[in-house]
Enzyme design. Structure first.
Site, mmCIF file in Angstrom:
data_model
loop_
_atom_site.group_PDB
_atom_site.id
_atom_site.type_symbol
_atom_site.label_atom_id
_atom_site.label_comp_id
_atom_site.label_asym_id
_atom_site.label_seq_id
_atom_site.Cartn_x
_atom_site.Cartn_y
_atom_site.Cartn_z
ATOM 1 N N ASP A 104 0.867 -1.178 0.000
ATOM 2 C CA ASP A 104 0.000 0.000 0.000
ATOM 3 C C ASP A 104 0.901 1.224 0.000
ATOM 4 O OD1 ASP A 104 -1.700 2.208 0.757
ATOM 5 O OD2 ASP A 104 -3.167 0.745 1.454
ATOM 6 N N ALA A 135 -12.873 -6.147 -4.726
ATOM 7 C CA ALA A 135 -12.682 -4.725 -5.029
ATOM 8 C C ALA A 135 -13.540 -4.329 -6.220
ATOM 9 C CB ALA A 135 -11.201 -4.445 -5.283
ATOM 10 N N ARG A 136 -12.963 -4.316 -7.413
ATOM 11 C CA ARG A 136 -13.677 -4.036 -8.648
ATOM 12 C C ARG A 136 -13.186 -5.003 -9.716
ATOM 13 N NH1 ARG A 136 -16.399 -1.717 -5.662
ATOM 14 N NH2 ARG A 136 -17.381 0.363 -5.814
ATOM 15 N N ASP A 182 -16.160 -11.576 -5.959
ATOM 16 C CA ASP A 182 -17.414 -10.907 -5.614
ATOM 17 C C ASP A 182 -17.747 -9.835 -6.648
ATOM 18 O OD1 ASP A 182 -19.665 -10.373 -3.889
ATOM 19 O OD2 ASP A 182 -18.634 -8.541 -3.251
ATOM 20 N N GLU A 238 -21.303 -6.481 -14.783
ATOM 21 C CA GLU A 238 -22.250 -6.824 -13.721
ATOM 22 C C GLU A 238 -23.644 -6.373 -14.111
ATOM 23 O OE1 GLU A 238 -20.750 -5.255 -10.024
ATOM 24 O OE2 GLU A 238 -19.021 -6.602 -10.025
ATOM 25 N N HIS A 294 -21.441 -9.276 -6.150
ATOM 26 C CA HIS A 294 -21.026 -7.967 -5.630
ATOM 27 C C HIS A 294 -21.866 -7.580 -4.399
ATOM 28 C CE1 HIS A 294 -18.960 -3.959 -6.948
ATOM 29 N NE2 HIS A 294 -18.866 -4.173 -5.649
#
Length: 332
Positions: free
Chosen positions: A173, A233-234, A258, A263, A282
Site C-alpha cells: 500500500d 474490489a472491482r 465478488d 455486472e 457484488h
C-alpha cells in the site's frame, strides 16, 4: 432550510433515511430497476441539493443538468460509477463512507478464500446433483502467505483474521510504505515484489487509471503455482481474459470473485463454466449492518456539508473542490 436529496436506488436503510427526514429533507428515490437514463431525467427535472449514489451511473450529463447540485456522497467507497471529474469541474465535493462496510467485505473475502481453498461450492453443487464427490485435495491455509494489494480498513481486518488462522501476511500500500500500521505484517514496496510470495492474493484497491488491469497475465506469471485470487474490489482491476487463461491452464488453484468486469456477469462468460471459480454478485458490503452504516454515513456526509459542517478531509475524494481547506476541514 429544507434540502432535496436524490438517492440513486429505490430505498435507503432507515438508519440513513431517518437522519435526513429528521432534518426535514425531501427525499427522491430512483424507481426499482431504473438505470442511468432515469437518473439523468430525475437530475434534470428537479432542484436537487445532494445525491447519495448507490450503484447506478451518475454521469457527467446528469451532473451538468442539475445547477442546484452542491454535494455527492457515495454509499460506500468505490466511486467508479460517479463522474468525479465532472463534479470537480463544478466544485462539487464527492464524499465516501470509509470503514462503514469494512467488516462485511473482509468477512466476504475470508469466506471466498475458504470456499476456494477447500472447494466448498463445488462439493455443495455435487451433493445437490446426487453425487457424493469428496474433494480431498483442498489447501490448508495455515502456514501459507496472504498477499494484500491495498491495506486500508478492509485489508487490515482480513489480515487479522488470517493471522489468527496461522497464515503469514504481506501487504503493499503506497500510503504506508514500509511501515505497517499493525503488528505481524510484512510490507513490500511494490506489487511486483508482493506477487512471488502470495499463496493467496486478495485485492482491496479502488478502480482508477493506475489499478485498471493491474492483475494481468504478467502478474499471474509471477504468482506461485496453485495460488488463489480473491477479488472483492472491482472487476476491472483484473484482466479477465488473463484470469480465465490462468484458471484453465492450472496456473491458479482457484479464484473467488465478488465482482466481475460486467455486472451482472454475461451469460457467455467462461468464468461461469469453471469449477475452480466461486462467484458472488457484488454483495460483500451488503449485509444489513453494513448497509445501515453506509446509509447513515452517506446521509451525514451530505447533510453535514449542506449545513456547513462537512466530514473530515479523508472522506472526500476531490478535496480540491473545497474553497478553503482550513475553513471546511479542521485538523483532525
Amino acid at each position: 432550510m429544507a434540502y432535496t436529496i436524490f438517492i440513486t436506488a429505490s430505498a435507503l436503510h432507515p438508519k440513513g433515511a431517518s437522519v435526513l427526514e429528521a432534518a426535514g429533507c425531501r427525499l427522491i428515490y430512483l424507481d426499482a430497476g431504473g438505470g442511468e437514463a432515469a437518473v439523468d431525467h430525475i437530475m434534470a427535472a428537479n432542484q436537487i441539493d445532494a445525491v447519495i449514489s448507490r450503484t447506478v451511473t451518475l454521469s457527467a450529463r446528469a451532473i451538468a443538468s442539475c445547477p442546484s447540485l452542491k454535494v455527492i456522497s457515495k454509499h460506500g467507497v468505490g466511486v467508479s460509477n460517479i463522474d468525479v471529474a465532472a463534479a470537480t469541474a463544478r466544485n462539487i465535493p464527492v464524499f465516501v463512507t470509509p470503514g462503514a462496510n469494512a467488516q462485511s467485505v473482509a468477512e466476504m473475502a475470508l469466506g471466498l478464500m475458504l470456499a476456494c481453498a477447500r472447494k466448498i461450492a463445488w462439493m455443495d453443487a455435487e451433493i445437490k446433483d446426487g453425487r457424493w464427490s469428496r474433494a480431498q485435495d483442498g489447501l490448508e491455509l495455515s502456514g501459507r502467505t496472504l498477499g494484500l494489494v491495498g491495506f486500508g480498513q478492509i485489508g487490515q481486518r482480513l489480515a487479522k483474521a488470517c493471522l489468527a488462522l496461522g497464515m503469514n501476511v504481506a501487504a503493499y500500500d503506497p500510503g504506508y510504505g514500509s511501515v505497517a500500521p499493525m503488528d505481524g505484517i510484512y510490507m513490500v514496496g511494490s506489487v511486483d515484489e508482493l506477487l512471488p510470495v502470495c499463496d493467496v492474493l486478495s485485492l482491496h484497491v479502488p478502480l482508477n487509471a493506475h489499478t485498471r488491469g493491474l492483475i494481468d497475465a504478467g502478474a499471474f506469471a509471477k504468482l506461485p503455482d496453485q495460488a488463489i485470487l480473491i477479488n472483492t474490489a472491482r472487476g476491472e482491476v483484473v484482466d479477465e481474459a488473463a484470469l480465465i487463461s490462468a484458471l484453465k491452464g492450472g496456473r491458479l488453484f482457484a479464484a473467488g470473485l465478488d465482482t466481475t468486469a460486467d455486472e451482472p456477469i454475461l451469460p457467455d462468460n467462461e468464468l461461469l463454466k469453471l469449477a475452480n471459480v466461486v462467484l458472488t454478485p457484488h454483495v460483500g458490503g451488503s449485509t444489513p449492518a453494513a448497509l445501515a452504516e453506509m446509509a447513515k454515513s452517506a446521509a451525514e456526509n451530505v447533510l453535514g456539508f449542506l449545513k456547513g459542517e462537512p466530514p473530515p478531509k479523508s472522506a472526500c475524494v476531490n478535496p480540491e473542490t473545497i474553497p478553503s481547506i482550513k475553513e471546511y476541514f479542521h485538523e483532525r
